[in-house]
Design a protein around this motif. Structure first.
Motif, PDB file in Angstrom:
ATOM      1  N   LYS A 122       0.828  -1.214   0.000  1.00 51.93           N
ATOM      2  CA  LYS A 122       0.000   0.000   0.000  1.00 51.93           C
ATOM      3  C   LYS A 122       0.869   1.274   0.000  1.00 51.93           C
ATOM      4  N   ASP A 123       0.583   2.162  -0.922  1.00 54.60           N
ATOM      5  CA  ASP A 123       1.140   3.514  -0.809  1.00 54.60           C
ATOM      6  C   ASP A 123       0.083   4.499  -1.281  1.00 54.60           C
ATOM      7  N   LEU A 124       0.315   5.781  -1.042  1.00 61.74           N
ATOM      8  CA  LEU A 124      -0.676   6.804  -1.415  1.00 61.74           C
ATOM      9  C   LEU A 124      -0.021   7.812  -2.351  1.00 61.74           C
ATOM     10  N   ALA A 125      -0.806   8.331  -3.278  1.00 64.64           N
ATOM     11  CA  ALA A 125      -0.270   9.320  -4.220  1.00 64.64           C
ATOM     12  C   ALA A 125      -0.553  10.725  -3.698  1.00 64.64           C
ATOM     13  N   PHE A 126       0.492  11.528  -3.603  1.00 66.23           N
ATOM     14  CA  PHE A 126       0.358  12.926  -3.176  1.00 66.23           C
ATOM     15  C   PHE A 126       0.953  13.842  -4.250  1.00 66.23           C
ATOM     16  N   ASP A 127       0.633  15.116  -4.111  1.00 66.56           N
ATOM     17  CA  ASP A 127       1.154  16.097  -5.067  1.00 66.56           C
ATOM     18  C   ASP A 127       2.641  16.353  -4.796  1.00 66.56           C
ATOM     19  N   GLU A 300       2.624  19.204  -9.440  1.00 67.56           N
ATOM     20  CA  GLU A 300       2.367  18.020 -10.260  1.00 67.56           C
ATOM     21  C   GLU A 300       1.461  17.120  -9.425  1.00 67.56           C
ATOM     22  N   ALA A 301       0.177  17.112  -9.793  1.00 66.09           N
ATOM     23  CA  ALA A 301      -0.830  16.440  -8.967  1.00 66.09           C
ATOM     24  C   ALA A 301      -0.579  14.938  -8.892  1.00 66.09           C
ATOM     25  N   LYS A 302      -0.645  14.430  -7.669  1.00 69.49           N
ATOM     26  CA  LYS A 302      -0.546  12.982  -7.394  1.00 69.49           C
ATOM     27  C   LYS A 302       0.698  12.346  -8.033  1.00 69.49           C
ATOM     28  N   ARG A 303       1.779  13.079  -8.077  1.00 67.88           N
ATOM     29  CA  ARG A 303       2.979  12.602  -8.757  1.00 67.88           C
ATOM     30  C   ARG A 303       3.898  11.801  -7.818  1.00 67.88           C
ATOM     31  N   MET A 304       3.746  12.029  -6.501  1.00 64.62           N
ATOM     32  CA  MET A 304       4.686  11.426  -5.545  1.00 64.62           C
ATOM     33  C   MET A 304       3.978  10.332  -4.746  1.00 64.62           C
ATOM     34  N   ARG A 305       4.564   9.150  -4.752  1.00 62.80           N
ATOM     35  CA  ARG A 305       3.995   8.057  -3.956  1.00 62.80           C
ATOM     36  C   ARG A 305       4.660   8.066  -2.591  1.00 62.80           C
TER      37      ARG A 305
END
Ligand SMILES: Nc1ncnc2c1ncn2[C@@H]1O[C@H](COP(=O)(O)OP(=O)(O)OP(=O)(O)O)[C@@H](O)[C@H]1O
Length: 313
Positions: A122-127, A300-305
């Motif tokens: 599990k990981d989450l996408a953040f800006d 950059e929207a949701k570019r970083m996990r």
């Protein structure tokens, strides 16, 4: 999932080493394969993270063991690889990444949550924030960039021999308060022209402008209370002309976000921000010295996990 730790032995003036030594037996007991890299100098964390990202194709976790400067390096090295998730074991002075993306605040809990997310994948996408100027190559930021008085304080505090002394007695965050009080009487505000998504704003004698990806900076200050790491927006907080004594009040209220009600404070949100100061002022990115002068930032929207994180309310 490949698991890597990048440990900054200089974070928290060396206390990161004892934090890692406490965690290592836990990690070995779990029987999870991992590799640990120790940085030997500033900048190496970014190089290691980039190399790991470039050399792997399968899902990979790179966890920074340190503070926001270490996370900044890891994110700049590998934050935008789609197969890499960034983690953090908080072992620094400020740890705003951990606050902003709701990772566990205590190192042991942060490791346990990270391992649990590694197991479940599990990981989450953040800006992810990106910044540039004509003078130096582009960079990214996870937390915030700022220009003016706050960047000046970060620069003074990070260069100070007192930072080590404060950290040794467990009051590392207070170094920023010390420099806030000292520099309050020396810093000269400058005029700022700010363009946000094509709209222009001018501020005379502004103290600072901060561009945030999530609410926190400076070791727990809620500079941008309405920011969320996954809203696709940058939140801009500008402190305009203000009497020096009132800056102290501002820095008290900023811990709970009350400063946004002050008439001298303006808040905006947008995707593209350009700041043009009338005179050279220092710029920080995630609390690290970035440059002096003009700066552009975009999201950059949701570019970083991020692994080990939780979504906000
Ligand atoms: N081996 C190293 N020796 C010296 N400095 C390093 C090394 N590895 C990384 N650095 C630099 O150390 C600085 C401090 O790291 P970091 O910010 O993680 O810790 P901190 O200052 O204790 O925490 P915070 O940023 O929350 O105040 C960063 O600028 C980072 O780039």
């Amino acid at each position: 999932m490949n698991l890597y730790f990048i440990i900054n032995p200089a974070a928290k003036n060396g206390r990161s080493v004892s934090i890692w030594k406490q965690l290592q037996p836990l990690l070995d007991r779990e029987g999870i394969a991992y590799q640990a890299y120790w940085t030997s100098r500033k900048g190496e964390g970014k190089e290691i993270a980039r190399r790991i990202g470039e050399e792997s194709v399968e899902p990979t976790v790179i966890a920074a063991v340190g503070g926001d400067g270490t996370v900044h390096e890891v994110v700049n090295g590998a934050g935008s690889f789609p197969h890499v998730a960034i983690g953090c074991i908080p072992a620094g002075t400020g740890n705003d990444f951990v606050r902003g993306f709701r990772l566990a605040r205590k190192p042991k809990q942060a490791l346990q949550r990270l391992l649990s997310d590694v197991r479940s994948g599990k990981d989450l996408a953040f800006d992810l924030g990106r910044f540039a100027s004509s003078a130096v190559p582009d960079g990214v930021f996870a937390n915030s960039i700022g220009c003016g008085f706050d960047a000046h304080i970060a620069r003074m505090a990070n260069r100070s021999a007192w930072k080590g002394r404060f950290n040794r007695v467990g009051i590392g965050s207070l170094i920023y308060v010390l420099y806030l009080v000292i520099e309050l009487f020396r810093y000269r505000p400058v005029d700022l022209d700010i363009c946000i998504d094509g709209r222009n704003y001018s501020f005379q004698q502004a103290w600072m402008a901060t561009v945030s990806n999530h609410p926190y900076y400076g070791g727990g200050m809620r500079i941008a209370p309405s920011a969320r790491g996954d809203d696709g927006l940058l939140h801009v907080t500008v402190v305009g002309p203000m009497q020096r004594w009132k800056i102290l009040a501002l820095f008290l209220t900023v811990f709970w976000g009350g400063h946004v009600r002050m008439k001298e404070v303006s808040v905006f949100a947008g995707r593209n921000v350009h700041i043009r100061p009338a005179a050279p002022v220092p710029v920080h990115a995630d609390g690290e010295e970035a440059r002096v002068g003009e700066v552009s930032a975009w999201i950059e929207a949701k570019r970083m996990r991020v692994i080990g994180a939780e979504l906000g309310e």
